[in-house]
Design a protein around this motif. Structure first.
Motif, mmCIF file in Angstrom:
data_model
loop_
_atom_site.group_PDB
_atom_site.id
_atom_site.type_symbol
_atom_site.label_atom_id
_atom_site.label_comp_id
_atom_site.label_asym_id
_atom_site.label_seq_id
_atom_site.Cartn_x
_atom_site.Cartn_y
_atom_site.Cartn_z
ATOM 1 N N GLN A 24 0.824 -1.201 0.000
ATOM 2 C CA GLN A 24 0.000 0.000 0.000
ATOM 3 C C GLN A 24 0.866 1.263 0.000
ATOM 4 O O GLN A 24 0.597 2.208 -0.737
ATOM 5 N N HIS A 25 1.914 1.267 0.800
ATOM 6 C CA HIS A 25 2.792 2.434 0.868
ATOM 7 C C HIS A 25 3.525 2.649 -0.464
ATOM 8 O O HIS A 25 3.617 3.779 -0.957
ATOM 9 N N ALA A 26 4.032 1.577 -1.049
ATOM 10 C CA ALA A 26 4.721 1.683 -2.339
ATOM 11 C C ALA A 26 3.760 2.200 -3.412
ATOM 12 O O ALA A 26 4.135 3.055 -4.234
ATOM 13 N N ALA A 27 2.529 1.700 -3.407
ATOM 14 C CA ALA A 27 1.534 2.155 -4.391
ATOM 15 C C ALA A 27 1.232 3.636 -4.197
ATOM 16 O O ALA A 27 1.095 4.389 -5.174
ATOM 17 N N ARG A 28 1.138 4.077 -2.954
ATOM 18 C CA ARG A 28 0.877 5.489 -2.672
ATOM 19 C C ARG A 28 2.030 6.363 -3.176
ATOM 20 O O ARG A 28 1.811 7.404 -3.785
ATOM 21 N N LEU A 29 3.270 5.924 -2.920
ATOM 22 C CA LEU A 29 4.432 6.695 -3.388
ATOM 23 C C LEU A 29 4.487 6.762 -4.914
ATOM 24 O O LEU A 29 4.800 7.808 -5.498
ATOM 25 N N HIS A 30 4.148 5.648 -5.569
ATOM 26 C CA HIS A 30 4.114 5.628 -7.035
ATOM 27 C C HIS A 30 3.045 6.583 -7.542
ATOM 28 O O HIS A 30 3.281 7.352 -8.487
ATOM 29 N N ARG A 31 1.890 6.560 -6.911
ATOM 30 C CA ARG A 31 0.787 7.424 -7.326
ATOM 31 C C ARG A 31 1.175 8.899 -7.184
ATOM 32 O O ARG A 31 0.849 9.724 -8.031
ATOM 33 N N ILE A 32 1.893 9.234 -6.106
ATOM 34 C CA ILE A 32 2.345 10.610 -5.900
ATOM 35 C C ILE A 32 3.328 11.019 -6.991
ATOM 36 O O ILE A 32 3.243 12.117 -7.545
ATOM 37 N N ALA A 33 4.264 10.127 -7.309
ATOM 38 C CA ALA A 33 5.250 10.421 -8.359
ATOM 39 C C ALA A 33 4.558 10.633 -9.701
ATOM 40 O O ALA A 33 4.888 11.573 -10.443
ATOM 41 N N VAL A 34 3.604 9.775 -10.021
ATOM 42 C CA VAL A 34 2.880 9.914 -11.287
ATOM 43 C C VAL A 34 2.039 11.190 -11.279
ATOM 44 O O VAL A 34 1.982 11.904 -12.286
ATOM 45 N N ALA A 35 1.418 11.500 -10.153
ATOM 46 C CA ALA A 35 0.592 12.717 -10.061
ATOM 47 C C ALA A 35 1.429 13.964 -10.330
ATOM 48 O O ALA A 35 0.977 14.890 -11.019
ATOM 49 N N ARG A 36 2.645 13.990 -9.803
ATOM 50 C CA ARG A 36 3.528 15.141 -10.060
ATOM 51 C C ARG A 36 3.830 15.273 -11.549
ATOM 52 O O ARG A 36 3.847 16.374 -12.103
ATOM 53 N N LYS A 37 4.087 14.151 -12.188
ATOM 54 C CA LYS A 37 4.388 14.178 -13.622
ATOM 55 C C LYS A 37 3.151 14.564 -14.432
ATOM 56 O O LYS A 37 3.247 15.316 -15.406
ATOM 57 N N LEU A 38 1.987 14.052 -14.035
ATOM 58 C CA LEU A 38 0.749 14.391 -14.740
ATOM 59 C C LEU A 38 0.442 15.880 -14.616
ATOM 60 O O LEU A 38 -0.084 16.489 -15.553
ATOM 61 N N ALA A 39 0.778 16.460 -13.481
ATOM 62 C CA ALA A 39 0.514 17.888 -13.275
ATOM 63 C C ALA A 39 1.237 18.732 -14.314
ATOM 64 O O ALA A 39 0.726 19.789 -14.716
ATOM 65 N N THR A 40 2.387 18.274 -14.780
ATOM 66 C CA THR A 40 3.111 19.026 -15.818
ATOM 67 C C THR A 40 2.333 19.040 -17.133
ATOM 68 O O THR A 40 2.565 19.902 -17.969
ATOM 69 N N LEU A 41 1.423 18.072 -17.288
ATOM 70 C CA LEU A 41 0.565 18.016 -18.482
ATOM 71 C C LEU A 41 -0.805 18.637 -18.228
ATOM 72 O O LEU A 41 -1.671 18.626 -19.103
ATOM 73 N N GLY A 42 -1.022 19.120 -17.000
ATOM 74 C CA GLY A 42 -2.326 19.670 -16.650
ATOM 75 C C GLY A 42 -3.369 18.600 -16.389
ATOM 76 O O GLY A 42 -4.566 18.851 -16.531
ATOM 77 N N LEU A 43 -2.923 17.398 -15.994
ATOM 78 C CA LEU A 43 -3.833 16.282 -15.745
ATOM 79 C C LEU A 43 -3.786 15.847 -14.281
ATOM 80 O O LEU A 43 -2.795 16.087 -13.589
ATOM 81 N N TYR A 44 -4.855 15.193 -13.845
ATOM 82 C CA TYR A 44 -4.941 14.594 -12.520
ATOM 83 C C TYR A 44 -4.899 13.082 -12.651
ATOM 84 O O TYR A 44 -5.265 12.543 -13.706
ATOM 85 N N PRO A 45 -4.482 12.377 -11.589
ATOM 86 C CA PRO A 45 -4.476 10.906 -11.649
ATOM 87 C C PRO A 45 -5.857 10.362 -12.035
ATOM 88 O O PRO A 45 -6.883 10.823 -11.543
ATOM 89 N N GLY A 46 -5.851 9.397 -12.902
ATOM 90 C CA GLY A 46 -7.085 8.795 -13.407
ATOM 91 C C GLY A 46 -7.443 9.337 -14.784
ATOM 92 O O GLY A 46 -7.976 8.607 -15.615
ATOM 93 N N GLN A 47 -7.156 10.610 -15.021
ATOM 94 C CA GLN A 47 -7.481 11.194 -16.314
ATOM 95 C C GLN A 47 -6.615 10.595 -17.418
ATOM 96 O O GLN A 47 -7.076 10.429 -18.545
#
Length: 168
Positions: A24-47
């Motif tokens: 669960q912790h590893a998945a949360r950290l991965h999700r945070i890393a991806v969310a930061r990268k998605l933000a550079t595209l103007g996207l949120y996780p899931g989009q």
């Protein structure tokens, strides 16, 4: 698996030693890393999942999209609404379906451009996550995670709906 629970050997917070807690912790950290990268595209996780699903097909019904994403239709509809407001997807009535209520969702040109950059983003996040792993460990981890997924059996994904809605 029959084992003595860590809590019987150690006094405080035995759940922190479980595989599930680490997963669960590893998945949360991965999700945070991806969310930061998605933000550079103007996207949120899931989009990004919506954009990639639509990029793989010409267009989809809302029901088909929800099924592909493993979420309930209202969750898919909410995400599509947000993406439509950004000009990345468009809704159209299904031609020739005989049902005037059937809506198809498709990428716009801007949506196609964003979708094409998502793979690079995902690979960059994975490279960061697995930087200290050798290829043999990566294959083994992938195999073990597939076994964990199979142990839980097919899931409809509706448990993820609340988390996705919170992220947007």
């Amino acid at each position: 698996m029959n084992r003595v629970r860590d809590g019987e050997r150690q006094g405080r917070e035995p759940y922190r030693k479980t595989v599930g807690a680490h997963l669960q912790h590893a998945a949360r950290l991965h999700r945070i890393a991806v969310a930061r990268k998605l933000a550079t595209l103007g996207l949120y996780p899931g989009q990004e999942q919506v954009l990639k699903s639509l990029a793989d097909s010409d267009s989809m019904t809302m029901g088909d999209l929800a099924q592909a994403l493993r979420v309930r239709p209202p969750t898919a509809s909410k995400t599509v609404g947000r993406l439509a407001a950004q000009g990345l997807v468009e809704r159209r009535l299904a031609i020739g379906s005989g049902d005037g209520r059937l809506v198809m969702v498709a990428l716009t040109e801007a949506g196609r451009e964003k979708a094409s950059s998502i793979d690079d983003l995902w690979f960059a996040a994975e490279d960061e996550m697995l930087a200290d792993f050798d290829p043999k460990d990566v294959r083994r981890l992938r195999k073990l995670l597939r076994r964990v997924e199979m142990a839980f059996g097919p899931q409809d994904g509706s448990a993820d709906d609340d988390e996705e809605a919170d992220a947007e």
